[in-house]
Write an enzyme that holds these catalytic residues in place. Structure first.
Site, PDB file in Angstrom:
ATOM      1  N   ASP A  36     -36.876   5.820  -0.964  1.00 19.74           N
ATOM      2  CA  ASP A  36     -36.201   7.127  -1.000  1.00 19.74           C
ATOM      3  C   ASP A  36     -35.608   7.494   0.362  1.00 19.74           C
ATOM      4  OD1 ASP A  36     -37.404   7.302  -3.574  1.00 19.74           O
ATOM      5  OD2 ASP A  36     -39.192   8.175  -2.657  1.00 19.74           O
ATOM      6  N   ASN A 150     -40.194  20.261 -11.880  1.00 22.04           N
ATOM      7  CA  ASN A 150     -41.035  19.603 -10.889  1.00 22.04           C
ATOM      8  C   ASN A 150     -40.384  19.754  -9.515  1.00 22.04           C
ATOM      9  OD1 ASN A 150     -43.115  18.117  -9.791  1.00 22.04           O
ATOM     10  ND2 ASN A 150     -42.380  16.135 -10.504  1.00 22.04           N
ATOM     11  N   GLU A 202     -34.399  11.656 -11.703  1.00 19.48           N
ATOM     12  CA  GLU A 202     -34.899  12.273 -10.472  1.00 19.48           C
ATOM     13  C   GLU A 202     -33.956  11.926  -9.321  1.00 19.48           C
ATOM     14  OE1 GLU A 202     -38.812  10.692 -10.440  1.00 19.48           O
ATOM     15  OE2 GLU A 202     -38.206   8.661  -9.901  1.00 19.48           O
TER      16      GLU A 202
END
Length: 313
Positions: A36, A150, A202
């Site tokens: 990430d 989330n 995501e």
């Protein structure tokens, strides 16, 4: 689970070598272990921040040869335990970094796998090189059984008027966006849904270009080495709050997106992308699992091009 959109106000910070000097797919060396990645250039130095203990840091003088720096956090901020009681240690996910209004802002997330009891935090510094990070506390949180979203994978972006927005989200009810107060750098106003996908979505990142906003996401599943099915996908909209459509005109809120990168035999499960712009050129940084290194996640950087209004490598 991550973009950096920059306006012309950053021109002085970004002075130096141009992205155009690199090949389409950059040849990287040194320590390129990331998950990430968020990428930033400060002066002549490139930086990446990534998932890991205390927020992992890499740096490079040319964007090609990378070395590992000192992690950002050496101790847990006290507020973490209030919002994510099950979180332990210094594990931090999917940071995002941006230079804005004379400071460097570093958003990050804490959570546990499979739960949406999560929180996004914020740090600031006068510069990455100085590393004088200050804890700005919680930005937004979510709680299992209370919120449908989330609060992970933050990405700070800007609309055509220079207004900052935070896009975030993972699985559950999908990708969200909320306006950011320019003084506090925290949310103000309501949360809007940008994209959903039952089988996994995501790592959002938004960039604005020639009248469109492009929402990049990671779809399917990460974090399983060469068994990962991650892919980089996208859609576009004429408003930062959507609706976003794929290349076939189908809404991202209905589960659709167009795949940009599904990986290959060596680089499996690419995702966690971040987009960086300099002097009219764009690059995309992401991780992928290296099949020649037992599935270790590594940094990949490519020039990001747009043809006919759609992105490509």
């Amino acid at each position: 689970m991550r973009h950096i959109f920059r306006k012309t106000l950053l021109a002085a910070v970004l002075a130096g070598s141009t992205l155009a000097a690199h090949a389409d797919h950059w040849t990287l060396s040194g320590d390129v272990g990331v998950h990430d990645p968020a990428i930033l250039k400060e002066g002549a130095t490139w930086w990446t921040f990534s998932t890991g203990e205390g927020i992992q840091v890499l740096y490079s003088g040319d964007g090609k040869a990378w070395s590992r720096g000192i992690k950002v956090l050496g101790a847990r901020p006290a507020w973490w335990s209030t919002y994510v009681p099950a979180h332990s240690g210094l594990d931090v996910w999917a940071p995002d970094v941006v230079t804005y209004n004379g400071k460097v802002w570093l958003y990050y997330s804490i959570s546990t796998f499979g739960s949406n009891t999560s929180a996004i935090g914020l740090l600031s510094a006068t510069s990455v090189a100085k590393g004088d990070w200050s804890d700005r506390g919680k930005v937004i949180s979510s709680k299992s059984g209370t919120n449908d979203y989330n609060a992970i994978d933050p990405n700070l972006t800007f609309d055509a008027d220079g207004q900052p927005w935070l896009v975030f989200g993972s699985w559950f009810s999908g990708i969200k966006i909320v306006k950011i107060d320019k003084g506090t750098m925290k949310p103000t106003g309501s949360i809007t849904t940008l994209a959903k996908r039952s089988s996994g979505i995501e790592g959002p990142a938004i960039v604005q270009r020639e009248g469109y906003y492009y929402l990049f996401v990671s779809i399917d599943k990460c974090c399983a080495g060469t068994s990962s099915t991650y892919k980089v996908a996208y859609g576009r909209a004429t408003s930062i709050t959507g609706p976003y459509y794929d290349k076939n005109g189908k809404k991202m809120t209905d589960g659709y997106s167009s795949v940009l990168d599904a990986g290959n035999s060596r680089w499996v499960g690419p995702g966690g992308q971040d987009i960086y712009r300099e002097n009219g050129y764009s690059i995309i940084a992401r991780h992928a699992y290296d099949a020649t290194a037992n599935g270790a996640p590594k940094l990949l950087i490519s020039d990001l091009k747009f043809s006919g209004g759609w992105p490509s490598y």
